[in-house]
Design an enzyme around this catalytic site. Structure first.
Site, PDB file in Angstrom:
ATOM      1  N   HIS A  93       2.990   9.298  13.774  1.00 10.09           N
ATOM      2  CA  HIS A  93       3.336   7.937  14.203  1.00 10.09           C
ATOM      3  C   HIS A  93       4.026   7.208  13.059  1.00 10.09           C
ATOM      4  O   HIS A  93       3.634   7.331  11.906  1.00 10.09           O
ATOM      5  CB  HIS A  93       2.102   7.165  14.700  1.00 10.09           C
ATOM      6  N   ASP A 105      -0.207   6.874   6.057  1.00  8.34           N
ATOM      7  CA  ASP A 105      -0.594   6.673   7.452  1.00  8.34           C
ATOM      8  C   ASP A 105       0.508   5.915   8.193  1.00  8.34           C
ATOM      9  O   ASP A 105       0.428   4.704   8.329  1.00  8.34           O
ATOM     10  CB  ASP A 105      -1.911   5.893   7.524  1.00  8.34           C
ATOM     11  N   GLU A 139       0.581   3.976  17.373  1.00 10.65           N
ATOM     12  CA  GLU A 139      -0.726   4.616  17.194  1.00 10.65           C
ATOM     13  C   GLU A 139      -1.745   3.636  16.647  1.00 10.65           C
ATOM     14  O   GLU A 139      -2.910   3.644  17.039  1.00 10.65           O
ATOM     15  CB  GLU A 139      -0.602   5.820  16.255  1.00 10.65           C
ATOM     16  N   GLU A 140      -1.295   2.762  15.732  1.00  6.13           N
ATOM     17  CA  GLU A 140      -2.231   1.817  15.111  1.00  6.13           C
ATOM     18  C   GLU A 140      -2.741   0.787  16.121  1.00  6.13           C
ATOM     19  O   GLU A 140      -3.713   0.107  15.859  1.00  6.13           O
ATOM     20  CB  GLU A 140      -1.558   1.108  13.936  1.00  6.13           C
ATOM     21  N   GLU A 166      -2.296  13.254  10.805  1.00  6.13           N
ATOM     22  CA  GLU A 166      -2.874  11.938  10.567  1.00  6.13           C
ATOM     23  C   GLU A 166      -3.252  11.755   9.099  1.00  6.13           C
ATOM     24  O   GLU A 166      -2.980  12.616   8.264  1.00  6.13           O
ATOM     25  CB  GLU A 166      -4.114  11.740  11.449  1.00  6.13           C
ATOM     26  N   HIS A 242      -4.586   2.040   4.476  1.00  2.00           N
ATOM     27  CA  HIS A 242      -4.399   0.782   5.211  1.00  2.00           C
ATOM     28  C   HIS A 242      -4.334  -0.433   4.279  1.00  2.00           C
ATOM     29  O   HIS A 242      -4.781  -1.527   4.655  1.00  2.00           O
ATOM     30  CB  HIS A 242      -5.498   0.576   6.252  1.00  2.00           C
TER      31      HIS A 242
END
Length: 784
Positions: A93, A105, A139-140, A166, A242
């Site tokens: 993603h 990510d 995706e998030e 991922e 993140h």
């Protein structure tokens, strides 16, 4: 690396933003077009831009319903020139959470997929099956784009297996932490093809237990597409996952190369496999798999493991029963001694667990939680030494007072047998429960038993020579080495997670529990040495001293939990929402309105470490829970309220009204048409006597979140149509105060409306060891 640098240079790629929907998509299309021009005649490349709209319910994070509109997928199909009936999917993603470049990510995975597409397309060797590369753009937003693809795209029907790329950390090795469901041939494909294997069924069972508050697109392909697959994720350095520190320069080239080598090899293997076309015929049970120090992977069907486990346990029970029953006149005496040692060992474990958890609770109560977050050795020195000292103390007291004048040889032997009995019982129980992780117990039964049989001598003080100890250690080498390797993997994954697990669960209790468990496991076959050696006082005193000194230092606050070190930051996560709230009555009148900044510390320490830097927070008005409103009348982006202690972490910092676009809402019968930014949350609570029976979302059956209210997460891409939905309620005849409360929160994650001047000013005052993610939002509650 060039792909990675260019994707992250775009900046945060939040769903609905121009960066995600236009710039990232255009970059991907440019690279795919270039790759297509340079491809050989052996392949055909097709590209499709999908912008699906749909909804589904999911039981993740307390359970909620998700609705998405006009989100973006970039789909590429590489197939033989004459086409292919079957396909393998590779998924990454390109979107990111707000305020982070999202290098690990999941930009690095998309970069790897671009390079794999480039490599395969230039090969003169034709593939047997198609490879579909899905660069998914949402995706998030809790797995929305993968749902749109697998349920709506025409190419999805040809997919027989998938690989999902991922991240739960930044760089390092990529761990295979989920496979299947069932389909052992997929694991075998990884075993045969992967050049640098790193896989564990233990990680799979831990992840699928729900202990880790995360999920991946694997769930969507499994549950909504009925497709088996492999889930891989980077797990190192989850401290900056993140956050704004998740930049491309922190991912080593070696990590990218390693991931590329593995995924290319596995994709190529699957795309030329005869089994892919008939994947459903090979769906027969789970598989036990684990790598040996990253050198190779052992994998075998779970049913084979079950047979092996029961045979191993039976042999161990036979060995123990033979020892107990011979000689027959002493059978009852031997059994009593074995059960006594067994009970003492379990008692020592329980006492150790209770004692160490009490220390962890004390540390949490006095406000010193997460002292080990930046300095992991602190947890070992505090909880590891306490666990080891308590184990030794219990057995030392038993030896001194309970086993007076008992032969050391006998005690050493009986406590070895007691540990063997415990592991044999654990092996049988875990196998009966269907846990593939039971293979660990097999190691802890097989190797000690073989060691005992090979040594051919009873434990004795005289026999405990250097030669004997060396032979004993060599016999135990395999299970101990594997357990140390496994414990490194577990702590590598879990320690950073404790910094983003909310304020309800004390992280010190969790980590202390893990340390005690590993201490008990690693000490199980060395307890007998406490009874063989003359004295353990020196060891006990040393461990106690280290524990006491560490506890004093922790209590003094010398170990600050967070770090702003540029090379290795370990920030505290804080979320701030400048919120404007309006509460309406059944006639549409505003009965209450307020505004302020909602400050939420994302770990157990809340905002206690921040208030010294921003003392005004201590003088703020702390809003009470609006009990008549769903989710306490607060603008949650996801239903994670159960992870936080309201009065410790949730603060409305009084400020001027938020100057952002309002969220109008119109009603017509039972249809609502809210409009607003790309991210909104809808909360529904039937009033007393009413019940929500149906709605137009998901499969039509409303799914309540934890706590009983209904939560709908909404997101959209560019130029999405207005959101139309309906709800159906059953209500009593008299409902003068309304039949349902409906609230909508609008979240501004990007653009000029994202941060108000007051929010900007406050964020600048936060210390540099925090990662503060801030945005503006509105909250409107209506009664119908």
């Amino acid at each position: 690396r060039g792909y990675l640098d260019n994707i992250t240079a775009i900046g945060p790629r939040t769903v609905g933003s121009p960066e995600n929907e236009v710039l990232a998509v255009n970059y991907l299309l440019e690279q795919i077009t270039r790759i297509e021009r340079e491809s050989t005649d052996a392949h055909k490349i097709s590209v499709d831009i999908q912008r699906p709209t749909g909804s589904f319910s999911i039981d993740f994070l307390g359970g909620f319903t998700s609705y998405y509109a006009n989100i973006t997928n970039v789909v590429v199909k590489l197939e033989p020139r004459n086409g292919a009936e079957h396909a393998v999917l590779s998924n990454c993603h390109f979107d990111s959470v707000p305020n982070t470049p999202g290098a690990s990510d999941d930009a690095v995975s998309c970069a790897v997929m671009l390079e794999i597409l480039n490599t395969l397309s230039k090969s003169s060797e034709s593939l047997q099956h198609a490879v579909i590369f899905l660069f998914n753009g949402a995706e998030e937003n809790i797995l929305q784009a993968s749902h749109g693809f697998i349920t709506q795209h025409e190419w999805a029907k040809s997919i027989r297996a998938f690989i999902n790329l991922e991240a739960a950390g930044v760089g390092g090795k990529e761990l295979v932490f989920q496979t299947g469901p069932e389909n052992p041939w997929l694991v075998q494909a990884y075993v045969v093809a992967a050049k640098h294997p790193f896989a564990s069924v233990v990680a799979q069972e831990i992840f699928q237990s729900g202990i880790i508050p995360a999920d991946t697109d694997f769930r969507i392909y499994r549950d909504f597409g009925n497709v088996p697959g492999i889930d891989l994720a980077f797990i190192e350095n989850g401290y900056i996952y993140h956050t704004e520190y998740d930049t491309s320069d922190r991912i080593l080239t070696d990590s990218i190369q390693r991931a590329g080598d593995n995924i290319l090899a596995v994709l190529k293997y699957l795309a030329t496999s005869e089994k892919l076309a008939k994947s459903f015929e090979y769906r027969h049970g789970n598989v036990v798999f684990f790598d040996i120090l990253g050198l190779f992977v052992l994998a075998y069907p779970a049913r084979v493991g079950t047979i092996m486990n029961y045979i191993t346990a039976a042999i161990a029970f036979f060995y123990l029963s033979k020892k107990v029953l011979q000689p027959k006149p002493r059978a009852v005496h031997n059994l009593k001694k074995l059960l006594t040692a067994f009970s003492l060992t379990l008692t020592s474990w329980v006492c150790t667990l209770v004692a160490v958890l009490m220390v962890a609770m004390f540390v949490s109560i006095i406000g010193r939680a997460l002292s080990w977050y930046t300095h992991f050795y602190v947890s070992v020195c505090l909880y590891g030494t306490a666990a080891a000292a308590k184990l030794i103390l219990v057995h030392m007291l038993a030896k001194k007072f309970f086993y007076k004048n008992v032969n050391e040889q006998f005690l050493g032997d009986v406590f070895f047998d007691a540990s063997l009995l415990i592991w044999s019982i654990a092996l049988a129980v875990m196998t009966q429960m269907g846990l593939c992780s039971a293979f660990i117990c097999t190691l802890w039964v097989t190797f000690p038993l073989l060691t005992k049989l090979m040594i051919h001598m009873e434990f004795s003080q005289k026999g405990a020579t250097i030669k004997f100890i060396v032979m004993y250690m060599l016999g135990m080498f395999v299970p101990y080495l594997y357990m140390l390797y496994l414990s490194w993997t577990v702590f590598e994954m879990f320690t950073p997670v404790m910094g983003r697990s909310g304020s309800e669960i004390p992280p010190d209790m969790v980590l202390a529990g893990f340390i005690v468990i590993f201490t008990m496991i690693l000490s199980s076959y060395f307890i007998n040495f406490i009874y063989l050696v003359k004295s353990t006082k020196t060891t006990l005193v040393t461990l106690t001293t280290v524990f006491v000194v560490t506890l004093i230092l922790v209590c003094s606050g010398i170990f600050f939990p967070y770090s702003s070190d540029a090379a290795n930051p370990k920030p505290k996560r804080v979320f701030l929402q400048h919120t404007s709230r309006r509460f309406h009555d059944v006639d549409g009148n505003v009965v209450k309105s307020d505004s302020g900044i909602w400050i939420n510390g994302f770990d157990y320490n809340g905002i206690s470490h921040i208030t010294p830097h921003v003392p005004e927070i201590n003088d703020t008005i702390r809003t009470p829970c609006e009990k008549q409103a769903p989710f306490c009348g607060l603008p949650w982006i996801l239903p994670v309220h159960f992870m936080f202690r309201f009065f410790k972490d949730d603060v409305l910092f009084c400020g001027e009204a938020v100057v952002i676009l309002p969220v109008p809402i119109d009603t017509c019968g039972h249809t609502s048409v809210p409009t607003g930014p790309s991210h909104m949350s809808l909360y529904v609570r039937p009033r007393a006597g009413s019940a929500l029976s149906r709605w137009s979302l998901g499969d039509g059956v409303p799914v309540a979140s934890l706590g009983g209210d209904y939560f709908v997460f909404y997101s959209r891409g560019l130029r999405a149509a207005p959101w139309h939905f309906w709800v159906e309620l059953t209500a009593p005849e008299k409902h003068s105060d309304g039949i349902v409360s409906l609230a909508i929160a609008a979240h501004y994650f990007f653009g000029e409306d994202q941060k108000s001047p007051q929010l900007y000013a406050l964020l600048k005052r936060f210390p540099n060891w925090t990662f503060s993610s801030g945005w503006s939002c509105t909250y409107d509650l209506f009664v119908f």
